[in-house]
Design a protein around this motif. Structure first.
Motif, PDB file in Angstrom:
ATOM      1  N   GLU A 133      20.481  20.057  17.626  1.00  0.00           N
ATOM      2  CA  GLU A 133      21.645  20.721  17.037  1.00  0.00           C
ATOM      3  C   GLU A 133      22.840  20.660  17.989  1.00  0.00           C
ATOM      4  OE1 GLU A 133      20.880  24.262  14.140  1.00  0.00           O
ATOM      5  OE2 GLU A 133      21.541  25.033  16.082  1.00  0.00           O
ATOM      6  N   ASN A 134      22.590  20.931  19.279  1.00  0.00           N
ATOM      7  CA  ASN A 134      23.671  20.839  20.267  1.00  0.00           C
ATOM      8  C   ASN A 134      24.237  19.421  20.309  1.00  0.00           C
ATOM      9  OD1 ASN A 134      23.708  23.450  21.133  1.00  0.00           O
ATOM     10  ND2 ASN A 134      22.609  23.098  23.047  1.00  0.00           N
ATOM     11  N   ALA A 135      23.337  18.424  20.316  1.00  0.00           N
ATOM     12  CA  ALA A 135      23.796  17.030  20.395  1.00  0.00           C
ATOM     13  C   ALA A 135      24.695  16.709  19.200  1.00  0.00           C
ATOM     14  CB  ALA A 135      22.601  16.088  20.435  1.00  0.00           C
ATOM     15  N   ALA A 136      24.333  17.212  18.026  1.00  0.00           N
ATOM     16  CA  ALA A 136      25.143  16.951  16.830  1.00  0.00           C
ATOM     17  C   ALA A 136      26.453  17.742  16.882  1.00  0.00           C
ATOM     18  CB  ALA A 136      24.351  17.314  15.582  1.00  0.00           C
ATOM     19  N   LYS A 137      26.349  18.949  17.424  1.00  0.00           N
ATOM     20  CA  LYS A 137      27.476  19.879  17.437  1.00  0.00           C
ATOM     21  C   LYS A 137      28.547  19.495  18.452  1.00  0.00           C
ATOM     22  CE  LYS A 137      27.070  24.659  18.523  1.00  0.00           C
ATOM     23  NZ  LYS A 137      26.294  25.902  18.423  1.00  0.00           N
ATOM     24  N   TYR A 138      28.111  19.024  19.633  1.00  0.00           N
ATOM     25  CA  TYR A 138      29.062  18.766  20.710  1.00  0.00           C
ATOM     26  C   TYR A 138      29.364  17.281  20.907  1.00  0.00           C
ATOM     27  CZ  TYR A 138      28.179  23.655  21.654  1.00  0.00           C
ATOM     28  OH  TYR A 138      28.070  25.015  21.532  1.00  0.00           O
ATOM     29  N   LEU A 197      23.372  31.184  23.790  1.00  0.00           N
ATOM     30  CA  LEU A 197      22.001  31.637  24.055  1.00  0.00           C
ATOM     31  C   LEU A 197      20.971  30.516  23.896  1.00  0.00           C
ATOM     32  CD1 LEU A 197      22.013  35.115  22.255  1.00  0.00           C
ATOM     33  CD2 LEU A 197      21.992  34.678  24.709  1.00  0.00           C
ATOM     34  N   GLY A 198      21.360  29.474  23.129  1.00  0.00           N
ATOM     35  CA  GLY A 198      20.407  28.413  22.774  1.00  0.00           C
ATOM     36  C   GLY A 198      19.702  27.771  23.955  1.00  0.00           C
ATOM     37  N   LEU A 199      20.462  27.344  24.954  1.00  0.00           N
ATOM     38  CA  LEU A 199      19.842  26.641  26.087  1.00  0.00           C
ATOM     39  C   LEU A 199      19.055  27.586  26.990  1.00  0.00           C
ATOM     40  CD1 LEU A 199      22.537  23.979  27.086  1.00  0.00           C
ATOM     41  CD2 LEU A 199      20.314  23.582  26.022  1.00  0.00           C
TER      42      LEU A 199
HETATM   43 MG   LIG Z   1      23.488  25.668  21.013  1.00  0.00          MG
END
Ligand SMILES: [Mg+2]
Ligand SMILES: Nc1ncnc2c1ncn2[C@@H]1O[C@H](COP(=O)(O)OP(=O)(O)O)[C@@H](O)[C@H]1O
Length: 243
Positions: A133-138, A197-199
């Motif tokens: 999700e982070n990779a897609a988001k950022y 908070l994700g990481l």
């Molecule tokens: Mg995240």
């Protein structure tokens, strides 16, 4: 005040702030709609409702993350370890993330002879969801997210790498991003919502299951790597194992 109390106070004040921002916006837009319903055109109403929906989603995610954190700190948190094939889990995660980030391409390269790992499947899925999700988001619009697997440390670990092309992360921020509520201030992070908070959750879960997590960013490419212990059966069959 001792360290524990100080941490607790910091935590409460950050959480209150994180809750207040979306709530203030939900209240503000609902009040405007109620007070000026007849004066607002359909487009404005739709726009305001969209903001209310987005901010509610943000609150739900925040509460879910907070619950994960409380569970992380609880002594009774029980992990159910099972022999797990990483491929179906990653495919599931990618299909969910893909539906939210339609402009992104996902390139999955999981080697056919990748050993199974010993993890709690739900937690492993949560880890992969956060990273993908982070990779897609950022990452940049219409770019590709690569997910690859490999073996390392004499085949005792399976490594999974998630790579994206975006703004990248400065080396001086490598440690900071894994801390609670920490977000890197840049135009891309400002544009997308998150609680930071994700990481923190991802790192804690990975390490609790005997795994490792690291990040490397060069130029505009960022790679997060997680490693998990292979299932014993597979360790015994090391002769089959290739790097
Ligand atoms: Mg995240
Ligand atoms: N793939 C990535 N590329 C660039 N920056 C990232 C990436 N993943 C995470 N970050 C940075 O690390 C911060 C913390 O990530 P995370 O804990 O998942 O929180 P959130 O996504 O809710 O902001 C993000 O706000 C972002 O600044």
């Amino acid at each position: 005040m001792n360290d524990y109390e100080q941490n607790y106070e910091d935590f409460i004040s950050t959480v209150s702030h994180e809750l207040r921002t979306p709530l203030t916006s939900i209240r503000g837009f609902s009040q405007t709609m109620l007070a000026s319903w007849d004066k607002l055109d359909d487009d404005s109403k739709k726009k305001f409702l969209k903001i209310i929906e987005e901010q509610s989603n943000r609150l739900i995610k925040l509460v879910e993350n907070m619950l994960s954190i409380t569970k992380l700190h609880s002594v009774n948190e029980n992990f159910i370890y099972k022999e797990t094939d990483i491929k179906p889990v990653i495919n599931t995660v990618v299909s969910i993330v893909k539906s939210q980030y339609k402009d992104k391409i996902f390139d999955i390269d999981i080697k056919r002879d990748t050993p199974t790992i010993l993890v709690d499947r739900d937690r492993f899925q949560q880890i992969m969801t956060n990273l993908i999700e982070n990779a897609a988001k950022y990452s940049d619009e219409n770019s590709t997210v690569y997910i690859t697997s490999g073996f390392c440390n004499n085949c005792e670990f399976v490594s999974i790498k998630v790579t994206d092309t975006g703004l990248g992360i400065c080396e001086s921020d490598y440690e900071k991003i894994f801390e609670k509520f920490s977000r890197i201030d840049n135009p891309l992070t400002r544009k997308v919502q998150g609680s930071g908070l994700g990481l923190y959750i991802t790192k804690s879960l990975t390490e609790k299951m005997g795994g490792k997590i690291s990040v490397k960013s060069e130029g505009n490419k960022t790679t997060f790597e997680v490693q998990f212990p292979v299932c014993n059966i597979e360790v015994q069959a090391r002769s089959k194992c290739r790097r």
